[in-house]
Design a protein around this motif. Sequence first.
Motif, short mmCIF file in Angstrom:
data_model
loop_
_atom_site.label_atom_id
_atom_site.label_comp_id
_atom_site.label_asym_id
_atom_site.label_seq_id
_atom_site.Cartn_x
_atom_site.Cartn_y
_atom_site.Cartn_z
N GLY A 35 0.82 -1.20 0.00
CA GLY A 35 0.00 0.00 0.00
C GLY A 35 0.85 1.25 0.00
N GLN A 36 0.41 2.30 0.70
CA GLN A 36 1.13 3.57 0.83
C GLN A 36 1.49 4.16 -0.54
OE1 GLN A 36 1.13 4.92 3.63
NE2 GLN A 36 1.16 3.34 5.21
N ASN A 37 0.59 4.03 -1.50
CA ASN A 37 0.87 4.52 -2.86
C ASN A 37 1.19 6.01 -2.88
OD1 ASN A 37 0.16 1.92 -3.52
ND2 ASN A 37 -1.74 2.45 -4.57
N GLU A 38 0.38 6.79 -2.19
CA GLU A 38 0.57 8.24 -2.19
C GLU A 38 1.88 8.61 -1.50
OE1 GLU A 38 -1.82 12.27 -0.72
OE2 GLU A 38 -2.86 10.33 -0.80
N THR A 39 2.19 7.93 -0.42
CA THR A 39 3.44 8.21 0.31
C THR A 39 4.65 7.92 -0.56
OG1 THR A 39 2.39 7.67 2.42
CG2 THR A 39 4.79 7.64 2.36
N ILE A 40 4.63 6.79 -1.25
CA ILE A 40 5.76 6.43 -2.11
C ILE A 40 5.92 7.42 -3.25
CG2 ILE A 40 6.50 4.71 -3.82
CD1 ILE A 40 5.52 2.55 -1.91
N ASP A 41 4.81 7.84 -3.85
CA ASP A 41 4.89 8.82 -4.94
C ASP A 41 5.44 10.15 -4.44
OD1 ASP A 41 4.01 7.04 -6.80
OD2 ASP A 41 1.98 7.86 -7.00
N GLU A 42 5.05 10.56 -3.24
CA GLU A 42 5.55 11.82 -2.69
C GLU A 42 7.04 11.72 -2.37
OE1 GLU A 42 1.31 13.35 -0.76
OE2 GLU A 42 2.83 12.42 0.52
N GLY A 50 15.53 16.51 -5.75
CA GLY A 50 16.66 16.78 -4.86
C GLY A 50 16.23 17.50 -3.60
N SER A 51 15.03 17.19 -3.11
CA SER A 51 14.47 17.90 -1.96
C SER A 51 14.34 16.97 -0.76
CB SER A 51 13.09 18.49 -2.31
OG SER A 51 13.17 19.29 -3.47
N HIS A 52 14.28 17.56 0.42
CA HIS A 52 14.19 16.79 1.66
C HIS A 52 12.74 16.57 2.06
CE1 HIS A 52 18.40 17.78 1.71
NE2 HIS A 52 18.12 19.06 1.80
N ALA A 53 12.50 15.52 2.85
CA ALA A 53 11.13 15.17 3.24
C ALA A 53 11.07 14.87 4.73
CB ALA A 53 10.65 13.96 2.44
N LEU A 54 9.92 15.20 5.33
CA LEU A 54 9.65 14.89 6.73
C LEU A 54 8.51 13.89 6.78
CD1 LEU A 54 10.16 15.58 9.75
CD2 LEU A 54 8.43 17.37 9.53
N LEU A 55 8.80 12.68 7.28
CA LEU A 55 7.79 11.63 7.39
C LEU A 55 7.20 11.65 8.79
CD1 LEU A 55 9.32 8.42 5.70
CD2 LEU A 55 7.31 9.67 4.97
N PHE A 183 12.32 21.40 4.44
CA PHE A 183 11.71 20.16 3.94
C PHE A 183 10.70 20.52 2.86
CE2 PHE A 183 12.99 18.90 8.27
CZ PHE A 183 13.70 17.75 7.98
N MET A 184 10.84 19.92 1.70
CA MET A 184 9.87 20.18 0.65
C MET A 184 8.47 19.76 1.08
SD MET A 184 9.45 18.53 -3.17
CE MET A 184 9.83 19.84 -4.33
N MET A 185 8.37 18.55 1.65
CA MET A 185 7.06 18.00 2.01
C MET A 185 7.04 17.49 3.44
SD MET A 185 5.85 15.70 -1.25
CE MET A 185 5.54 16.42 -2.87
N GLU A 186 5.88 17.65 4.07
CA GLU A 186 5.59 16.91 5.29
C GLU A 186 4.64 15.79 4.87
OE1 GLU A 186 2.64 17.27 8.91
OE2 GLU A 186 4.12 18.91 8.99
N ILE A 187 5.17 14.58 4.83
CA ILE A 187 4.41 13.43 4.34
C ILE A 187 3.83 12.68 5.53
CG2 ILE A 187 4.52 11.29 3.00
CD1 ILE A 187 6.97 12.48 1.56
N ARG A 188 2.53 12.58 5.59
CA ARG A 188 1.86 11.89 6.69
C ARG A 188 1.55 10.46 6.30
NH1 ARG A 188 -2.09 16.71 9.09
NH2 ARG A 188 -0.36 18.14 9.58
N VAL A 189 2.05 9.54 7.09
CA VAL A 189 1.90 8.12 6.82
C VAL A 189 0.74 7.59 7.64
CG1 VAL A 189 3.06 5.88 6.73
CG2 VAL A 189 4.40 8.00 6.49
N PRO A 302 0.88 18.35 1.18
CA PRO A 302 2.17 18.01 1.79
C PRO A 302 3.20 19.13 1.73
CG PRO A 302 1.89 16.85 -0.29
CD PRO A 302 0.57 17.47 0.03
N ILE A 303 3.06 20.05 0.78
CA ILE A 303 4.05 21.12 0.67
C ILE A 303 3.72 22.30 1.57
CG2 ILE A 303 4.87 22.92 -0.93
CD1 ILE A 303 5.07 20.79 -3.07
#
Length: 334
Positions: A35-42, A50-55, A183-189, A302-303
Amino acid sequence: MSVASEEVSLATERVEEFTSRVGSIRESLHKVIVGQNETIDELLVCALTGSHALLVGVPGLAKTLMVKALASAFDWEFARVQFTPDLMPSDITGYELLGRSDDGEPRMVFREGPVFANLVLADEINRAAPKTQSALLESMAEHHVTVGGKTYDLPAPFLVIATQNPIEQEGTYPLPEAQLDRFMMEIRVGYPTPEQEQQVVAMTTAGPTKMPTSALDKEMFLQLQELVYATPLPPNVSAYAVALCGASRPDDPRAAAITKEYLSWGAGPRGSQNLVLAAKARALLEGRTTPTTEDVRAVAHPILRHRLIVNHRAIGDSITSQEVIDKLLSEVPA
């Protein structure tokens, strides 16, 4: 064939190659992560720009496994740092110690820290003291570290993915807004569905998880990254990204009514830049040569969610930045 037709044909071929290569990476990740399709794409969007992410997610949602699988799929050097209150800046950047030169003379020798990797996982980043967080900030912002008055460049590509537990705040240090903005995105899992969780249980109790492999070397990846930056940007897309961020700033003449009521601070120019970059990457992931305003809308949450600072009235009325973004997307014309 005209020159213009040749350029269009070449662009289409490059996009098809991009979609094929990244599609194979995505498939390999889904063999490890259920699963986690949206998270993986983000995560892919962050990597390709070349951007950083916060999970952000509760324990046990495979955040660490996801990041390790991403590094393996890209064939990158991976380093994991467990952030704790006693972690020192030198534990991240590296340190100098007394050694000897080839001729036997004593001299200071630099020992690289874990930040000298292609993908750095900063696990539970909000558990480290501000002094240590600021050491990581220089690496994220400048792609180099300074130790003993000397500057050392970090390898390319370089990406920081940090994790944060939203339910455990005791003994933590909130991330400064300046670092959050890096961080480019705050990705919520989120939690998996019952069917996905059943599949996770079956996979993880049948033996060790096998990491994905990739035929994509670092040079190929950097070429894909260059293609994202070279993607044409329609003026209406950049105008929409700028208008969306402008509407989130309370003191801006373009500010929306909900912004004036519930926000202390809105998204800065880095928010507009990231909206556009992510829109470009998303368009390429879907096999399109140019982004649209719909791509900007798709990546807005997320941005922007960690860039909008709500005020006391919002806290009292239980209004979150997520709800403010929903309102902005419905009011700002695309």
